[in-house]
Scaffold this motif. Structure first.
Motif, PDB file in Angstrom:
ATOM      1  N   LEU A 215     -14.156  -3.022  12.665  1.00 37.90           N
ATOM      2  CA  LEU A 215     -15.367  -2.500  12.034  1.00 37.90           C
ATOM      3  C   LEU A 215     -16.267  -3.621  11.511  1.00 37.90           C
ATOM      4  O   LEU A 215     -15.780  -4.702  11.172  1.00 37.90           O
ATOM      5  N   PRO A 216     -17.565  -3.348  11.400  1.00 43.76           N
ATOM      6  CA  PRO A 216     -18.448  -4.309  10.737  1.00 43.76           C
ATOM      7  C   PRO A 216     -18.007  -4.525   9.289  1.00 43.76           C
ATOM      8  O   PRO A 216     -17.388  -3.657   8.674  1.00 43.76           O
ATOM      9  N   GLU A 217     -18.387  -5.656   8.755  1.00 47.53           N
ATOM     10  CA  GLU A 217     -17.950  -6.051   7.412  1.00 47.53           C
ATOM     11  C   GLU A 217     -18.320  -5.028   6.350  1.00 47.53           C
ATOM     12  O   GLU A 217     -17.505  -4.696   5.475  1.00 47.53           O
ATOM     13  N   ASP A 218     -19.531  -4.497   6.404  1.00 46.65           N
ATOM     14  CA  ASP A 218     -19.962  -3.530   5.390  1.00 46.65           C
ATOM     15  C   ASP A 218     -19.092  -2.279   5.401  1.00 46.65           C
ATOM     16  O   ASP A 218     -18.752  -1.736   4.350  1.00 46.65           O
ATOM     17  N   GLN A 220     -15.981  -2.122   6.455  1.00 47.69           N
ATOM     18  CA  GLN A 220     -14.653  -2.517   5.951  1.00 47.69           C
ATOM     19  C   GLN A 220     -14.610  -2.447   4.427  1.00 47.69           C
ATOM     20  O   GLN A 220     -13.682  -1.870   3.837  1.00 47.69           O
ATOM     21  N   ILE A 221     -15.603  -3.052   3.811  1.00 47.53           N
ATOM     22  CA  ILE A 221     -15.633  -3.100   2.348  1.00 47.53           C
ATOM     23  C   ILE A 221     -15.775  -1.698   1.766  1.00 47.53           C
ATOM     24  O   ILE A 221     -15.109  -1.347   0.782  1.00 47.53           O
ATOM     25  N   GLU A 222     -16.624  -0.873   2.391  1.00 44.59           N
ATOM     26  CA  GLU A 222     -16.831   0.493   1.904  1.00 44.59           C
ATOM     27  C   GLU A 222     -15.537   1.308   1.967  1.00 44.59           C
ATOM     28  O   GLU A 222     -15.154   1.969   1.000  1.00 44.59           O
ATOM     29  N   ILE A 223     -14.842   1.244   3.102  1.00 49.59           N
ATOM     30  CA  ILE A 223     -13.610   2.019   3.266  1.00 49.59           C
ATOM     31  C   ILE A 223     -12.528   1.525   2.332  1.00 49.59           C
ATOM     32  O   ILE A 223     -11.846   2.312   1.666  1.00 49.59           O
ATOM     33  N   LEU A 224     -12.347   0.211   2.260  1.00 46.68           N
ATOM     34  CA  LEU A 224     -11.308  -0.334   1.386  1.00 46.68           C
ATOM     35  C   LEU A 224     -11.567   0.045  -0.061  1.00 46.68           C
ATOM     36  O   LEU A 224     -10.626   0.351  -0.813  1.00 46.68           O
ATOM     37  N   GLY A 225     -12.831   0.064  -0.462  1.00 51.08           N
ATOM     38  CA  GLY A 225     -13.169   0.382  -1.838  1.00 51.08           C
ATOM     39  C   GLY A 225     -12.898   1.817  -2.220  1.00 51.08           C
ATOM     40  O   GLY A 225     -12.779   2.133  -3.410  1.00 51.08           O
ATOM     41  N   LYS A 226     -12.794   2.711  -1.232  1.00 45.67           N
ATOM     42  CA  LYS A 226     -12.540   4.123  -1.518  1.00 45.67           C
ATOM     43  C   LYS A 226     -11.066   4.499  -1.446  1.00 45.67           C
ATOM     44  O   LYS A 226     -10.702   5.640  -1.705  1.00 45.67           O
ATOM     45  N   ALA A 244      -7.405  -9.918   7.381  1.00 43.75           N
ATOM     46  CA  ALA A 244      -7.249  -9.484   5.993  1.00 43.75           C
ATOM     47  C   ALA A 244      -7.829 -10.525   5.039  1.00 43.75           C
ATOM     48  O   ALA A 244      -8.483 -10.178   4.046  1.00 43.75           O
ATOM     49  N   ALA A 245      -7.600 -11.786   5.340  1.00 43.82           N
ATOM     50  CA  ALA A 245      -8.129 -12.851   4.477  1.00 43.82           C
ATOM     51  C   ALA A 245      -9.653 -12.854   4.498  1.00 43.82           C
ATOM     52  O   ALA A 245     -10.300 -13.045   3.458  1.00 43.82           O
ATOM     53  N   ASP A 246     -10.244 -12.635   5.683  1.00 42.51           N
ATOM     54  CA  ASP A 246     -11.705 -12.573   5.776  1.00 42.51           C
ATOM     55  C   ASP A 246     -12.244 -11.428   4.921  1.00 42.51           C
ATOM     56  O   ASP A 246     -13.261 -11.579   4.223  1.00 42.51           O
ATOM     57  N   LEU A 247     -11.578 -10.272   4.984  1.00 47.70           N
ATOM     58  CA  LEU A 247     -12.030  -9.113   4.219  1.00 47.70           C
ATOM     59  C   LEU A 247     -11.877  -9.356   2.719  1.00 47.70           C
ATOM     60  O   LEU A 247     -12.794  -9.072   1.934  1.00 47.70           O
ATOM     61  N   LEU A 248     -10.749  -9.906   2.320  1.00 50.15           N
ATOM     62  CA  LEU A 248     -10.538 -10.203   0.902  1.00 50.15           C
ATOM     63  C   LEU A 248     -11.582 -11.196   0.391  1.00 50.15           C
ATOM     64  O   LEU A 248     -12.043 -11.102  -0.753  1.00 50.15           O
ATOM     65  N   GLY A 249     -11.942 -12.133   1.242  1.00 50.59           N
ATOM     66  CA  GLY A 249     -12.906 -13.148   0.833  1.00 50.59           C
ATOM     67  C   GLY A 249     -14.280 -12.595   0.529  1.00 50.59           C
ATOM     68  O   GLY A 249     -15.083 -13.256  -0.144  1.00 50.59           O
ATOM     69  N   LEU A 251     -14.737  -9.742  -1.133  1.00 47.65           N
ATOM     70  CA  LEU A 251     -14.653  -8.895  -2.318  1.00 47.65           C
ATOM     71  C   LEU A 251     -14.932  -9.698  -3.586  1.00 47.65           C
ATOM     72  O   LEU A 251     -14.728 -10.922  -3.609  1.00 47.65           O
ATOM     73  N   PRO A 252     -15.364  -9.040  -4.642  1.00 47.20           N
ATOM     74  CA  PRO A 252     -15.496  -9.727  -5.932  1.00 47.20           C
ATOM     75  C   PRO A 252     -14.162 -10.331  -6.349  1.00 47.20           C
ATOM     76  O   PRO A 252     -13.093  -9.781  -6.025  1.00 47.20           O
ATOM     77  N   GLU A 253     -14.218 -11.439  -7.068  1.00 49.09           N
ATOM     78  CA  GLU A 253     -13.007 -12.182  -7.418  1.00 49.09           C
ATOM     79  C   GLU A 253     -11.985 -11.308  -8.135  1.00 49.09           C
ATOM     80  O   GLU A 253     -10.782 -11.364  -7.855  1.00 49.09           O
ATOM     81  N   GLU A 254     -12.459 -10.464  -9.043  1.00 50.64           N
ATOM     82  CA  GLU A 254     -11.544  -9.610  -9.807  1.00 50.64           C
ATOM     83  C   GLU A 254     -10.814  -8.624  -8.893  1.00 50.64           C
ATOM     84  O   GLU A 254      -9.599  -8.438  -9.002  1.00 50.64           O
ATOM     85  N   ASP A 255     -11.547  -8.002  -7.968  1.00 55.94           N
ATOM     86  CA  ASP A 255     -10.932  -7.050  -7.032  1.00 55.94           C
ATOM     87  C   ASP A 255      -9.951  -7.762  -6.099  1.00 55.94           C
ATOM     88  O   ASP A 255      -8.870  -7.245  -5.802  1.00 55.94           O
TER      89      ASP A 255
END
Length: 426
Positions: A215-218, A220-226, A244-249, A251-255
């Protein structure tokens, strides 16, 4: 249990002990988890519900089961001890399918389900293939009662499978079950955000991980966040480490830190190591899970590892010979053995005697143009990444190089869907 092996009736799995590779019992089977499919297709078996000694019930995926034999279940030893929670697309065999009233297709007669048989297919997939039923009045599964009994194919009964109509996520998943992850990702991308979240929540962890990688990055972030945080961590663990490392990178540092803290320590360590490199370098592109063998391993050992159906073609194309330790970062990297060479040599040949050590490995800070040039020059599909100490850090595969050479929006095109599957198909 290999493909073509005798089928196992689920009644024989109730209460069976589950063992780790060391022979220690970790629990007992309490149920089987399956996913129903559209029409009369046999259900796919997802895993087992295992009760630990603490009475906690956990989910054990079929991908972590190495054998079912002699009244016992053998596992890889990797267990997620979070409490089992049934998802919308899942059905419990003991809890929901046995003792159920279904109808014989040929005669229209109602019968009671007494037992079901499971069988392993190629690529380690499992499915329910046959149904043991009793004609006459209803009675409990596993209980003796009057009435003729017979065993029929799954397709010979109705009353289990999903209906073709309906817009639930369950039906949508069943409809697109045969799609490759990249094609299902394209379908998800064109759904509404609400619908996308519903489908993602219903996918099992392994399938969702495969789809997220496409999936596109946006998205990925949307789905993971839900997703619930614990499940998000599970899905990240199931993804290829580099993805997984690319996706984590992103995200905000706290998340990012919160999710890392929920992951298995070894997986979290891999992620942290990968995130330490620049994104468009060999270190940032590599995966940390190549096939690593010691020099005294044989060609037979190497071919057994290459046959793993969970490996991508690029990772299965060659094995990497290193001195121990075998996990990345390894001991001294000695060289590579290509799959074609494994096919030419006798099974007893030591891989240390047939390594290709002519090609220089990539350095972790090698830039994308250098990596692309390496692949183009030597016609490679994977390349080792080695540090200054000579340890193998990981492997860059050609698909990851292409991901970064293509335009950023290339995943949003539909050139790879010849049948035109898109939002309308949902």
């Amino acid at each position: 249990m290999a493909a073509g092996a005798p089928r196992i009736f689920v009644s024989h799995l109730s209460g069976v002990a589950v063992f780790d590779p060391n022979g220690d019992q970790v629990g007992r089977v309490r149920d089987l988890v399956v996913m129903l499919r559209v029409g009369r297709k046999p259900p796919r078996m997802l895993g087992l519900v295992v009760e630990l000694a603490t009475r906690r019930r956990i989910f054990l995926p079929m991908t972590r089961i190495t054998g079912i034999q002699s009244g016992q279940v053998l596992t890889t030893g990797v267990l997620n001890v979070r409490r089992f929670e049934q998802r919308p697309t899942e059905r419990l065999v003991f809890g929901e399918l046995l003792d159920r009233r279904v109808t014989l297709v040929e005669t229209g007669e109602e019968v009671t389900v007494l037992d079901l048989s499971v069988q392993q297919l190629p690529r380690r997939d499992w499915e329910i293939d046959r149904v043991f039923v009793r004609k006459g009045r209803k009675g409990g599964a596993f209980r003796r009662a009057k009435g003729e009994t017979l065993t029929v194919e799954w397709s010979d009964v109705t009353g289990f499978s999903l209906e073709e109509h309906g817009q639930g996520a369950e039906s949508l998943l069943a409809t697109f079950e045969q799609l490759r992850p990249a094609d299902l990702a394209n379908v998800l991308h064109h759904l509404s955000a609400k619908r996308r979240a519903e489908v993602a929540a219903a996918l099992d962890d392994e399938r969702l991980a495969d789809v997220l990688e496409e999936l596109p990055e946006d998205d990925q972030i949307e789905i993971l966040g839900k997703l619930a945080e614990e499940r998000a961590a599970d899905v990240l663990e199931a993804m290829d480490p580099d993805d997984a490392a690319d996706l984590l990178g992103e995200l905000p540092e706290e998340d990012k830190e919160r999710l890392l803290s929920l992951m298995q320590p070894s997986d979290a360590a891999d992620m942290r190591r990968l995130m330490a490199y620049e994104e468009h370098t060999a270190g940032g592109l590599m995966t940390t899970e190549p096939i690593v063998l010691r020099p005294d391993a044989t060609v037979a050992d190497a071919l057994a590892r290459v046959r793993n159906p969970d490996l991508s073609p690029a990772l299965a194309a060659q094995v990497y010979v290193c001195r121990p330790p075998d996990d990345t970062p390894t001991g001294k990297y000695l060289g590579t053995v290509h799959f074609q060479r494994l096919l030419r040599d006798p099974p007893y040949t030591l891989v240390g005697s047939i390594i290709d050590d002519d090609l220089q490995p990539l350095e972790p800070d090698a830039a994308l143009p250098v990596i692309a040039g390496f692949f183009a020059t030597y016609d490679m599909v994977a390349a080792p990444v080695v540090d200054e100490a000579g340890s193998l850090l990981g492997v860059v595969t050609v698909d990851d190089v292409l991901d970064h050479l293509l335009p950023e929006d290339w995943r949003e095109t539909e050139y790879h869907l010849e049948e035109g599957v898109g939002a309308d198909g949902a």
